[in-house]
Motif scaffolding. Structure first.
Motif, PDB file in Angstrom:
ATOM      1  N   UNK A  35       0.824  -1.211   0.000  1.00 35.60           N
ATOM      2  CA  UNK A  35       0.000   0.000   0.000  1.00 35.60           C
ATOM      3  C   UNK A  35       0.861   1.266   0.000  1.00 35.60           C
ATOM      4  N   UNK A  36       2.122   1.137   0.453  1.00 34.40           N
ATOM      5  CA  UNK A  36       3.019   2.301   0.515  1.00 34.40           C
ATOM      6  C   UNK A  36       4.446   1.793   0.631  1.00 34.40           C
ATOM      7  N   UNK A  37       5.440   2.640   0.409  1.00 33.54           N
ATOM      8  CA  UNK A  37       6.836   2.203   0.565  1.00 33.54           C
ATOM      9  C   UNK A  37       7.096   1.735   2.002  1.00 33.54           C
ATOM     10  N   UNK A  38       7.994   0.782   2.158  1.00 30.90           N
ATOM     11  CA  UNK A  38       8.273   0.253   3.499  1.00 30.90           C
ATOM     12  C   UNK A  38       9.740  -0.122   3.620  1.00 30.90           C
ATOM     13  N   UNK A  39      10.176  -0.277   4.860  1.00 33.86           N
ATOM     14  CA  UNK A  39      11.543  -0.693   5.167  1.00 33.86           C
ATOM     15  C   UNK A  39      11.422  -1.759   6.253  1.00 33.86           C
ATOM     16  N   UNK A  40      11.889  -2.964   5.959  1.00 33.83           N
ATOM     17  CA  UNK A  40      11.742  -4.075   6.917  1.00 33.83           C
ATOM     18  C   UNK A  40      12.412  -3.794   8.258  1.00 33.83           C
ATOM     19  N   UNK A  41      13.398  -2.893   8.265  1.00 29.54           N
ATOM     20  CA  UNK A  41      14.078  -2.608   9.532  1.00 29.54           C
ATOM     21  C   UNK A  41      13.346  -1.549  10.349  1.00 29.54           C
ATOM     22  N   UNK A  42      12.252  -1.022   9.802  1.00 29.83           N
ATOM     23  CA  UNK A  42      11.442  -0.007  10.509  1.00 29.83           C
ATOM     24  C   UNK A  42      10.034  -0.565  10.708  1.00 29.83           C
ATOM     25  N   UNK A  43       9.744  -1.162  11.867  1.00 29.31           N
ATOM     26  CA  UNK A  43       8.443  -1.827  12.064  1.00 29.31           C
ATOM     27  C   UNK A  43       7.244  -0.944  11.755  1.00 29.31           C
ATOM     28  N   UNK A  44       7.331   0.343  12.091  1.00 29.77           N
ATOM     29  CA  UNK A  44       6.198   1.237  11.852  1.00 29.77           C
ATOM     30  C   UNK A  44       5.820   1.345  10.383  1.00 29.77           C
ATOM     31  N   UNK A  45       6.812   1.157   9.476  1.00 27.04           N
ATOM     32  CA  UNK A  45       6.532   1.287   8.042  1.00 27.04           C
ATOM     33  C   UNK A  45       5.747   0.088   7.502  1.00 27.04           C
ATOM     34  N   UNK A  46       5.623  -0.974   8.318  1.00 27.08           N
ATOM     35  CA  UNK A  46       4.914  -2.180   7.868  1.00 27.08           C
ATOM     36  C   UNK A  46       3.437  -2.166   8.259  1.00 27.08           C
ATOM     37  N   UNK A  47       3.032  -1.145   9.005  1.00 25.97           N
ATOM     38  CA  UNK A  47       1.619  -1.054   9.384  1.00 25.97           C
ATOM     39  C   UNK A  47       0.772  -0.672   8.173  1.00 25.97           C
ATOM     40  N   UNK A  48      -0.410  -1.263   8.077  1.00 28.19           N
ATOM     41  CA  UNK A  48      -1.345  -0.970   6.982  1.00 28.19           C
ATOM     42  C   UNK A  48      -0.701  -1.185   5.608  1.00 28.19           C
ATOM     43  N   UNK A  49       0.173  -2.196   5.526  1.00 24.95           N
ATOM     44  CA  UNK A  49       0.898  -2.436   4.270  1.00 24.95           C
ATOM     45  C   UNK A  49       0.050  -3.200   3.258  1.00 24.95           C
ATOM     46  N   UNK A  50      -0.920  -3.970   3.774  1.00 19.80           N
ATOM     47  CA  UNK A  50      -1.706  -4.835   2.903  1.00 19.80           C
ATOM     48  C   UNK A  50      -3.170  -4.398   2.883  1.00 19.80           C
ATOM     49  N   UNK A  51      -3.617  -3.802   1.757  1.00 19.84           N
ATOM     50  CA  UNK A  51      -5.029  -3.439   1.649  1.00 19.84           C
ATOM     51  C   UNK A  51      -5.919  -4.687   1.668  1.00 19.84           C
ATOM     52  N   UNK A  52      -5.389  -5.783   1.150  1.00 19.44           N
ATOM     53  CA  UNK A  52      -6.058  -7.090   1.219  1.00 19.44           C
ATOM     54  C   UNK A  52      -5.054  -8.081   1.787  1.00 19.44           C
ATOM     55  N   UNK A  53      -5.551  -9.146   2.410  1.00 26.46           N
ATOM     56  CA  UNK A  53      -4.651 -10.137   2.968  1.00 26.46           C
ATOM     57  C   UNK A  53      -4.106 -11.037   1.858  1.00 26.46           C
ATOM     58  N   UNK A  54      -2.781 -11.216   1.778  1.00 26.53           N
ATOM     59  CA  UNK A  54      -2.253 -12.155   0.787  1.00 26.53           C
ATOM     60  C   UNK A  54      -2.564 -13.603   1.163  1.00 26.53           C
ATOM     61  N   UNK A  55      -2.687 -14.454   0.151  1.00 28.36           N
ATOM     62  CA  UNK A  55      -2.827 -15.895   0.398  1.00 28.36           C
ATOM     63  C   UNK A  55      -1.471 -16.532   0.682  1.00 28.36           C
ATOM     64  N   UNK A  56      -0.411 -15.875   0.194  1.00 30.46           N
ATOM     65  CA  UNK A  56       0.945 -16.383   0.423  1.00 30.46           C
ATOM     66  C   UNK A  56       1.927 -15.221   0.371  1.00 30.46           C
ATOM     67  N   UNK A  57       3.070 -15.429   1.041  1.00 34.05           N
ATOM     68  CA  UNK A  57       4.151 -14.440   1.043  1.00 34.05           C
ATOM     69  C   UNK A  57       5.446 -15.154   0.665  1.00 34.05           C
TER      70      UNK A  57
END
Length: 304
Positions: A35-57
């Motif tokens: 949904x927006x740019x993110x950085x795995x080392x910044x937990x806050x950037x991972x919030x609201x990352x998925x507008x829909x839930x993935x079936x797999x990652x």
């Protein structure tokens, strides 16, 4: 209806090939954008990352360059281990319960005696650099998460892979770039190389991706799978094949800056577990790979 797939590290070498594959109309998976740019080392950037839930990652993102891992091991662990933890926690918070494929590396096996080749998954890991330690640690973390959260978690251990679009910090890409420059008259017919009399197990990136999708469909949760060709080839022979394909003669010159102490002279993996479980087998010959890589670098060198 297509299943939704979220992939970390889409901008990298393998990620770009996954994007190309899923752009095909007959793909059974649909790439779920962040949904927006993110950085795995910044937990806050991972919030609201998925507008829909993935079936797999598929978790591809990571610091993958071994010399960089020696220069900055803390940063490598921050990205590869803590970044994985941050991703798992963000998925859990969002209610994810799909398949999680952690992409590790054949490098976790470390130095393996020639008597133990080809390397199977039963070979005890013995990592010899901070990168491999970070990948093995994240493997254990992912598998533990699968047990604790009851997610289907699988681990892939790809060996060396090659293909178009790879950075020239990797040996075959570097050789192809230099050979392309020589062919176009931009470089003297000398190829700067490191230790090329070692063997490695090379696989085309598109075969690696096919293995990832085979594991999503048919892999056994909680298992670790080697992804490799099952054949070893010397770096020297691959460089010679590249120069033959380019129809040029080159002199190989050892560059001390490229020499890394290679304790492991030979590498060959076994993909029997993967083949038995999913029916996967390599489809792309090394000659096809080298031809595509050379063609790609000729185009890139002209644009440099």
């Amino acid at each position: 209806m297509k299943k939704r797939l979220f992939v970390t590290g889409l901008s990298g070498f393998v990620g770009q090939h996954i994007q190309s594959r899923l752009a095909s109309p007959d793909a059974t998976w649909e790439l779920l954008p962040a949904a927006h740019p993110y950085d795995l080392t910044t937990p806050g950037s991972l919030e609201d990352l998925w507008p829909q839930m993935p079936d797999a990652v598929i978790h591809l993102a990571g610091q993958t360059f071994v010399p960089q891992a020696f220069r900055d091991p803390a940063r490598t662990f921050d990205i590869n281990l803590l970044g994985t933890l941050n991703l798992l926690q963000a998925l859990k918070a969002r209610g994810f319960a799909g398949t999680f494929l952690y992409v590790s590396s054949g490098d976790v096996y470390g130095q393996v005696a020639e008597a133990d080749l080809p390397i199977a998954e039963q070979q005890p890991p013995c990592p010899r650099n901070p990168y491999a330690v970070s990948k093995l640690s994240a493997e254990f973390l992912s598998l533990q998460w699968g047990l604790s959260e009851d997610w289907p978690v699988l681990v892939a251990r790809p060996f060396n892979h090659i293909g178009t679009g790879q950075k020239d910090s990797f040996v075959i890409a570097s050789a192809a770039r230099q050979i392309s420059r020589i062919k176009l008259g931009l470089q003297a017919p000398q190829l700067e190389v490191g230790d090329i009399d070692v063997t490695r197990d090379f696989l085309d990136v598109d075969d690696v991706i096919s293995a990832y999708f085979a594991l999503l469909e048919k892999g056994t949760p909680g298992q670790v799978y080697n992804i490799c060709s099952g054949h070893e080839q010397s770096i020297r022979s691959l460089i010679e094949q590249l120069s033959d394909l380019a129809q040029i003669d080159v002199q190989l010159v050892q560059d001390p800056a490229r020499m890394r102490r290679a304790d492991q002279r030979r590498v060959c993996g076994s993909h029997q577990r993967l083949a038995r479980t999913t029916g996967w087998s390599p489809r792309i010959s090394i000659q096809q790979s080298l031809r595509a890589i050379l063609s790609d670098w000729e185009k890139r060198v002209r644009q440099e």
